[in-house]
Scaffold this motif. Structure first.
Motif, PDB file in Angstrom:
ATOM      1  N   GLU A  50     -30.722  19.701  17.215  1.00  0.00           N
ATOM      2  CA  GLU A  50     -31.592  20.425  17.665  1.00  0.00           C
ATOM      3  C   GLU A  50     -33.095  19.585  17.629  1.00  0.00           C
ATOM      4  N   PRO A  51     -34.210  20.020  18.499  1.00  0.00           N
ATOM      5  CA  PRO A  51     -35.344  19.545  18.733  1.00  0.00           C
ATOM      6  C   PRO A  51     -36.237  19.433  17.016  1.00  0.00           C
ATOM      7  N   LEU A  52     -36.011  20.537  16.407  1.00  0.00           N
ATOM      8  CA  LEU A  52     -36.627  20.680  15.182  1.00  0.00           C
ATOM      9  C   LEU A  52     -36.113  19.450  14.092  1.00  0.00           C
ATOM     10  N   ALA A  53     -35.052  19.074  14.430  1.00  0.00           N
ATOM     11  CA  ALA A  53     -34.439  17.908  13.458  1.00  0.00           C
ATOM     12  C   ALA A  53     -35.260  16.673  13.637  1.00  0.00           C
ATOM     13  N   GLU A  54     -35.274  16.338  14.998  1.00  0.00           N
ATOM     14  CA  GLU A  54     -35.904  14.968  15.590  1.00  0.00           C
ATOM     15  C   GLU A  54     -37.341  15.106  15.178  1.00  0.00           C
ATOM     16  N   THR A  55     -38.014  16.210  15.243  1.00  0.00           N
ATOM     17  CA  THR A  55     -39.316  16.276  14.855  1.00  0.00           C
ATOM     18  C   THR A  55     -39.561  16.269  13.392  1.00  0.00           C
ATOM     19  N   LEU A  56     -38.920  16.835  12.623  1.00  0.00           N
ATOM     20  CA  LEU A  56     -38.841  16.668  11.019  1.00  0.00           C
ATOM     21  C   LEU A  56     -38.660  15.089  10.684  1.00  0.00           C
ATOM     22  N   VAL A  57     -37.747  14.378  11.244  1.00  0.00           N
ATOM     23  CA  VAL A  57     -37.349  13.073  11.015  1.00  0.00           C
ATOM     24  C   VAL A  57     -38.717  12.049  11.212  1.00  0.00           C
ATOM     25  N   LEU A  58     -39.289  12.453  12.573  1.00  0.00           N
ATOM     26  CA  LEU A  58     -40.547  11.947  12.870  1.00  0.00           C
ATOM     27  C   LEU A  58     -41.729  11.954  11.969  1.00  0.00           C
ATOM     28  N   ILE A  59     -41.914  13.169  11.603  1.00  0.00           N
ATOM     29  CA  ILE A  59     -42.979  13.413  10.537  1.00  0.00           C
ATOM     30  C   ILE A  59     -42.632  12.847   9.373  1.00  0.00           C
ATOM     31  N   VAL A  60     -41.297  12.842   8.934  1.00  0.00           N
ATOM     32  CA  VAL A  60     -40.984  12.006   7.662  1.00  0.00           C
ATOM     33  C   VAL A  60     -41.349  10.624   7.822  1.00  0.00           C
ATOM     34  N   SER A  61     -40.950   9.843   8.741  1.00  0.00           N
ATOM     35  CA  SER A  61     -41.391   8.599   9.304  1.00  0.00           C
ATOM     36  C   SER A  61     -42.889   8.308   8.923  1.00  0.00           C
ATOM     37  N   GLU A  62     -43.683   9.351   9.616  1.00  0.00           N
ATOM     38  CA  GLU A  62     -44.986   9.135   9.800  1.00  0.00           C
ATOM     39  C   GLU A  62     -45.930   9.195   8.373  1.00  0.00           C
ATOM     40  N   LEU A  63     -45.539  10.285   7.549  1.00  0.00           N
ATOM     41  CA  LEU A  63     -45.914  10.474   6.316  1.00  0.00           C
ATOM     42  C   LEU A  63     -45.668   9.568   5.060  1.00  0.00           C
ATOM     43  N   VAL A  64     -44.254   9.078   5.255  1.00  0.00           N
ATOM     44  CA  VAL A  64     -43.815   8.023   4.329  1.00  0.00           C
ATOM     45  C   VAL A  64     -44.508   6.744   4.877  1.00  0.00           C
ATOM     46  N   THR A  65     -44.606   6.275   6.047  1.00  0.00           N
ATOM     47  CA  THR A  65     -45.195   5.157   6.497  1.00  0.00           C
ATOM     48  C   THR A  65     -46.758   4.933   5.627  1.00  0.00           C
ATOM     49  N   ASN A  66     -47.441   6.266   5.850  1.00  0.00           N
ATOM     50  CA  ASN A  66     -48.846   6.275   5.297  1.00  0.00           C
ATOM     51  C   ASN A  66     -48.756   5.967   4.018  1.00  0.00           C
ATOM     52  N   ALA A  67     -47.735   6.656   3.299  1.00  0.00           N
ATOM     53  CA  ALA A  67     -47.925   6.617   1.720  1.00  0.00           C
ATOM     54  C   ALA A  67     -47.600   5.183   1.287  1.00  0.00           C
ATOM     55  N   VAL A  68     -46.562   4.377   2.235  1.00  0.00           N
ATOM     56  CA  VAL A  68     -46.371   3.052   1.752  1.00  0.00           C
ATOM     57  C   VAL A  68     -47.430   2.217   2.180  1.00  0.00           C
ATOM     58  N   VAL A  69     -47.842   2.044   3.264  1.00  0.00           N
ATOM     59  CA  VAL A  69     -48.655   1.329   4.095  1.00  0.00           C
ATOM     60  C   VAL A  69     -50.244   1.530   3.281  1.00  0.00           C
ATOM     61  N   HIS A  70     -50.845   2.765   3.136  1.00  0.00           N
ATOM     62  CA  HIS A  70     -52.165   2.768   2.668  1.00  0.00           C
ATOM     63  C   HIS A  70     -52.286   3.056   1.438  1.00  0.00           C
ATOM     64  N   THR A  71     -51.459   3.332   0.563  1.00  0.00           N
ATOM     65  CA  THR A  71     -51.412   3.409  -1.069  1.00  0.00           C
ATOM     66  C   THR A  71     -50.958   2.244  -1.742  1.00  0.00           C
ATOM     67  N   GLY A  72     -49.857   1.606  -1.302  1.00  0.00           N
ATOM     68  CA  GLY A  72     -49.434   0.614  -2.337  1.00  0.00           C
ATOM     69  C   GLY A  72     -48.964   0.959  -3.541  1.00  0.00           C
ATOM     70  N   CYS A  73     -48.592   2.361  -3.623  1.00  0.00           N
ATOM     71  CA  CYS A  73     -48.024   3.105  -4.588  1.00  0.00           C
ATOM     72  C   CYS A  73     -46.726   3.567  -4.429  1.00  0.00           C
TER      73      CYS A  73
END
Length: 157
Positions: free
Chosen positions: A32-55
Motif C-alpha cells: 500500500e502507498p503508506l508503506a512506500e511513504t514510510l520507507v522513504l521517510i525512514v530513508s531520509e531521516l536516517v540519512t540526515n542522522a548519519v550524514v549530518h550528526t556523525g553520531c
C-alpha cells in the motif's frame, strides 16, 4: 520497535529493510502507498542522522496492529547531536538538501524536540479509510507536538 543506527551510510539501507520487515506484523500491507511513504521517510531521516550528526541514532516505529481503516504511524529518530534540523532549499542539480522538504510534504505532522543530550525528530502519517476523504489542510511541519504512540501497539526490541 526500535533499531540502533551506527554513524555509517550503509545503515540507511539496513533501516529501510528493517522498516519493511516491521510492516509484516502490522495492519499496513507492504504494497500500500503508506508503506512506500514510510520507507522513504525512514530513508531520509536516517540519512540526515548519519550524514549530518556523525553520531549513533535510534530509529523507532509505532505501527497500528489492528486492521482499522484509520490509524496513525509514528516514526522517530533520536540522536546525540544538539544541532537543530534545518530545512534547506536545494537547486535542481544539488544531490542533497531535499530530505526535510520531503518529510514536510509527505508526513501529516512532523517536528523535533531536544531530548537529553541530543534531539528527537518525529513524524506521523495518517492512514485513512479509502471511503472517507482526507481532512482539508494539515499543520505546518514542526508546529505541533504529539504524545508518543497513544492508542498504538508499541514494542521495544
Amino acid at each position: 520497535m526500535q533499531l540502533e543506527i551506527r554513524p555509517d551510510p550503509a545503515e540507511v539501507g539496513r533501516a529501510r529493510r528493517w522498516a519493511r520487515a516491521r510492516l509484516a506484523g502490522s495492519a499496513i500491507a507492504a504494497d500500500e502507498p503508506l508503506a512506500e511513504t514510510l520507507v522513504l521517510i525512514v530513508s531520509e531521516l536516517v540519512t540526515n542522522a548519519v550524514v549530518h550528526t556523525g553520531c549513533p541514532a535510534v530509529l523507532r516505529l509505532c505501527l497500528p496492529q489492528a486492521a482499522a481503516g484509520e490509524a496513525t504511524v509514528r516514526l522517530e529518530v533520536t540522536d546525540r547531536s544538539t544541532r537543530a534540523p534545518v530545512p534547506r532549499w536545494a537547486d535542481g542539480d544539488d544531490t542533497g538538501g531535499r530530505g526535510l522538504a520531503l518529510v514536510d510534504g509527505l508526513a501529516d505532522r512532523w517536528g523535533w524536540s531536544r531530548e537529553g543530550t541530543g534531539k528527537r525528530i518525529w513524524c506521523e502519517l495518517d492512514r485513512r479509510d479509502a471511503t472517507r476523504p482526507a481532512a482539508a489542510g494539515r499543520p505546518a511541519g514542526g508546529t505541533a507536538m504529539y504524545g508518543a504512540c497513544e492508542g498504538l501497539a508499541y514494542e521495544a526490541v
